[in-house]
Design a protein around this motif. Structure first.
Motif, PDB file in Angstrom:
ATOM      1  N   ILE A  60       0.969  -1.079  -0.027  1.00  0.00           N
ATOM      2  CA  ILE A  60      -0.031  -0.046  -0.075  1.00  0.00           C
ATOM      3  C   ILE A  60       0.905   1.277  -0.107  1.00  0.00           C
ATOM      4  O   ILE A  60       0.579   2.067  -0.815  1.00  0.00           O
ATOM      5  N   GLN A  64       0.633   3.666  -3.178  1.00  0.00           N
ATOM      6  CA  GLN A  64      -0.398   4.794  -2.979  1.00  0.00           C
ATOM      7  C   GLN A  64       0.297   5.998  -3.858  1.00  0.00           C
ATOM      8  O   GLN A  64      -0.634   6.766  -4.528  1.00  0.00           O
ATOM      9  N   ASP A  69      -5.055  10.350  -6.411  1.00  0.00           N
ATOM     10  CA  ASP A  69      -5.676  10.561  -5.386  1.00  0.00           C
ATOM     11  C   ASP A  69      -6.823   9.905  -4.806  1.00  0.00           C
ATOM     12  O   ASP A  69      -7.208   9.550  -3.490  1.00  0.00           O
ATOM     13  N   ARG A  72      -9.095   4.290  -3.463  1.00  0.00           N
ATOM     14  CA  ARG A  72      -9.181   3.969  -2.073  1.00  0.00           C
ATOM     15  C   ARG A  72      -8.531   2.704  -1.854  1.00  0.00           C
ATOM     16  O   ARG A  72      -8.987   1.546  -2.615  1.00  0.00           O
ATOM     17  N   PHE A  73      -7.756   2.605  -0.792  1.00  0.00           N
ATOM     18  CA  PHE A  73      -7.112   1.341  -0.540  1.00  0.00           C
ATOM     19  C   PHE A  73      -7.831   0.572   0.815  1.00  0.00           C
ATOM     20  O   PHE A  73      -8.076   1.160   1.546  1.00  0.00           O
ATOM     21  N   LYS A  90      -3.960   5.475   5.591  1.00  0.00           N
ATOM     22  CA  LYS A  90      -3.730   5.206   4.470  1.00  0.00           C
ATOM     23  C   LYS A  90      -4.899   4.495   3.865  1.00  0.00           C
ATOM     24  O   LYS A  90      -4.966   4.353   2.359  1.00  0.00           O
ATOM     25  N   THR A  91      -5.570   3.878   4.661  1.00  0.00           N
ATOM     26  CA  THR A  91      -6.809   3.039   3.918  1.00  0.00           C
ATOM     27  C   THR A  91      -8.182   3.492   4.218  1.00  0.00           C
ATOM     28  O   THR A  91      -8.553   4.343   5.428  1.00  0.00           O
TER      29      THR A  91
END
Ligand SMILES: *Cc1c(COP(=O)(O)O)cnc(C)c1O
Length: 226
Positions: A60, A64, A69, A72-73, A90-91
């Motif tokens: 990730i 990323q 931008d 979506r993780f 980050k998620t």
């Protein structure tokens, strides 16, 4: 191939929803991109995919910065406690909260950083030794503990069904998780929303949708074998 695969999967999602009398807008296709390069993810992105599933925090973090931008993780793999600090923020969703201890550690780090974290609880419905997660019996107790954690919101449940030759064999697993989800929803537990049910992978997502999945996680079916 990625584009054709996505077109086909969307048709299959639509057909499964028709069979189940559901609206396909209720089903989010998460493209599981673990081990696959960002260039392949961009192809999926061009097809309108925004949700990507990964099972390693390092992946990730590496992907990323090179992707748009609005990607979506989703963290779908077992989360090691020494990786929590890196993954928070980050998620969009952690699908794999599989112990109270992990939830405690997420809470502690999120509180420190003033972040609010949406999570699913992972349920080992089929009680496989090889899998992480709460047993079906333990889930409600776990929810009643974690609901008091100020910086975690439980928004649903997730399961990884067994590997089977005939996906029909997993229908009972999906039925059981759906029932658990509805039972908990009905109890209206404070701070617990129950709006997401993450189940179904390449081999069995159509059956998972028929049984109520709101998120399906498809890797091989989109990006090819790993
Ligand atoms: C790898 C993985 C998937 C995707 O599996 P496919 O069979 O390739 O679709 C889904 N969920 C989890 C948790 C995974 O680790």
């Amino acid at each position: 191939m990625i584009k054709e695969n996505i077109v086909q999967i969307r048709e299959n999602i639509e057909a499964a929803c028709v069979r189940a009398g559901r609206n396909s807008k209720e089903v989010t296709l998460i493209a599981v991109s673990k081990t696959k390069p960002a260039a392949m993810m961009e192809e999926a992105f061009e097809m309108g995919i925004r949700d990507f599933g990964e099972n390693k925090v390092q992946e990730i973090l590496a992907k990323q910065p090179v992707l748009p931008d609005d990607v979506r993780f989703h963290m779908i793999g077992h989360l090691q406690s020494n990786k929590i600090r890196q993954v928070l923020g980050k998620t969009v969703l952690i699908h794999s909260v599989d112990s109270i201890g992990l939830a405690e550690q997420i809470q502690a780090e999120a509180e420190k950083r003033d972040l609010y974290v949406d999570v699913l609880l992972e349920v080992n419905v089929a009680n496989e030794d090889s899998k992480y997660g709460f047993s079906s019996k333990e889930v409600e107790d776990a929810i009643r503990k974690i609901k008091n954690f100020t910086h975690i919101h439980i928004i649903g449940l997730m399961t990884i069904a067994p590997f089977v030759e005939n996906p029909e064999e997993n229908r009972k697993v999906f039925k059981e998780l759906y029932q658990l989800y509805v039972d908990i929803k009905t109890k209206n537990i404070d701070n617990v929303i129950m709006s997401a049910l993450s189940m179904g992978m390449t081999g069995d997502y159509e059956i998972a949708i028929e049984e109520g999945a709101t998120m399906i996680r498809v890797g091989t079916g989109i990006f090819g074998t790993r």
